[in-house]
Design an enzyme around this catalytic site. Structure first.
Site, PDB file in Angstrom:
ATOM      1  CE  LYS A  26      -2.453   0.921   3.701  1.00 25.25           C
ATOM      2  NZ  LYS A  26      -3.677   0.993   4.777  1.00 25.25           N
ATOM      3  CE  LYS A  50      -6.436  -3.993   2.711  1.00 27.41           C
ATOM      4  NZ  LYS A  50      -5.273  -3.507   3.619  1.00 27.41           N
TER       5      LYS A  50
END
Length: 234
Positions: free
Chosen positions: A28, A89
């Site tokens: 991320k 995700k």
């Protein structure tokens, strides 16, 4: 058992988090939003790197902060999954059509993509409302996070009772469960009894609790010591 998910911003942090005992490595970019995405080429490099290790923790990757438009969501999820990660995700927000996005991802889930829905505690009044749709679509899991990292952590947005109901409902639907959102070391003792499958961290792993800064080994060690690992339980 609750596992420790560490969000990492680059390949150096990927290796550091693995050495520090993170159970799940989450790709991320914290400077690009709540679910800022790595570039696909960098995700593929991370997958290749981890495959060379003798012990390979699962990799998850975020797809960025996307509008709730099915075409945009399905395209990004497919491209990210094709990089070879274990989980993708996708953040779901109330604006737009999140239910249509979930339904549009069902074919990918049926083909084997392990998709984790991220619901934001500071945006959803009822964070569990979409859980039945998420489960019917074949998603692998659901987690509760926060979108606004400067507005306080997860425990400022939802109380323990609300978090417990989210975890219990998701688990009853057969979903993996996760809690994250500017969690601090002091929050861990309150969250562990809820038994989510994982607790996610970024801010607490960085020096000075600066989520945009570099991962700090000492901060990671403090979080790791507070989340029992396999060796602690054996």
């Amino acid at each position: 058992m609750t596992r420790l998910l560490a969000s990492v911003a680059n390949l150096d942090e990927l290796a550091l988090a693995a050495r520090g005992g993170a159970d799940i490595l989450d790709l991320k970019d914290p400077k690009a939003g709540a679910l800022g995405a790595w570039a696909p080429d960098d995700i593929a490099r991370a997958v290749d790197t981890v495959h060379l290790w003798p012990v390979r923790p699962p990799l998850s990757a975020t797809v960025g902060d996307l509008p709730m438009e099915p075409a945009a969501v399905t395209d990004r999820v497919a491209r990210t999954w094709a990089c070879g990660v274990d989980y993708v995700k996708i953040g779901l927000v109330p604006s737009g059509d999140p239910a249509a996005c979930v339904a549009a991802l069902a074919p990918d889930a049926r083909r084997g993509a392990r998709i984790v829905a991220v619901l934001f505690a500071d945006l959803w009044d009822d964070a569990g409302r979409l859980l039945p749709d998420i489960a019917r679509a074949g998603f692998a899991g659901a987690m509760l996070d926060t979108a606004g990292k400067g507005s306080g952590g997860l425990l400022r947005q939802k109380d323990i009772g609300q978090l417990a109901r989210f975890v219990e409902r998701a688990r009853a639907l057969g979903l993996l469960t996760g809690l994250a959102g500017s969690l601090a070391v002091r929050d861990i003792a309150a969250l562990l009894p809820l038994a989510p499958d994982y607790l996610g961290f970024r801010t607490a792993l960085c020096a000075g609790a600066d989520r945009g800064g570099a991962l700090d080994p000492a901060a990671l060690a403090a979080v790791r010591s507070a989340v029992p690992n396999h060796a602690d339980i054996a």
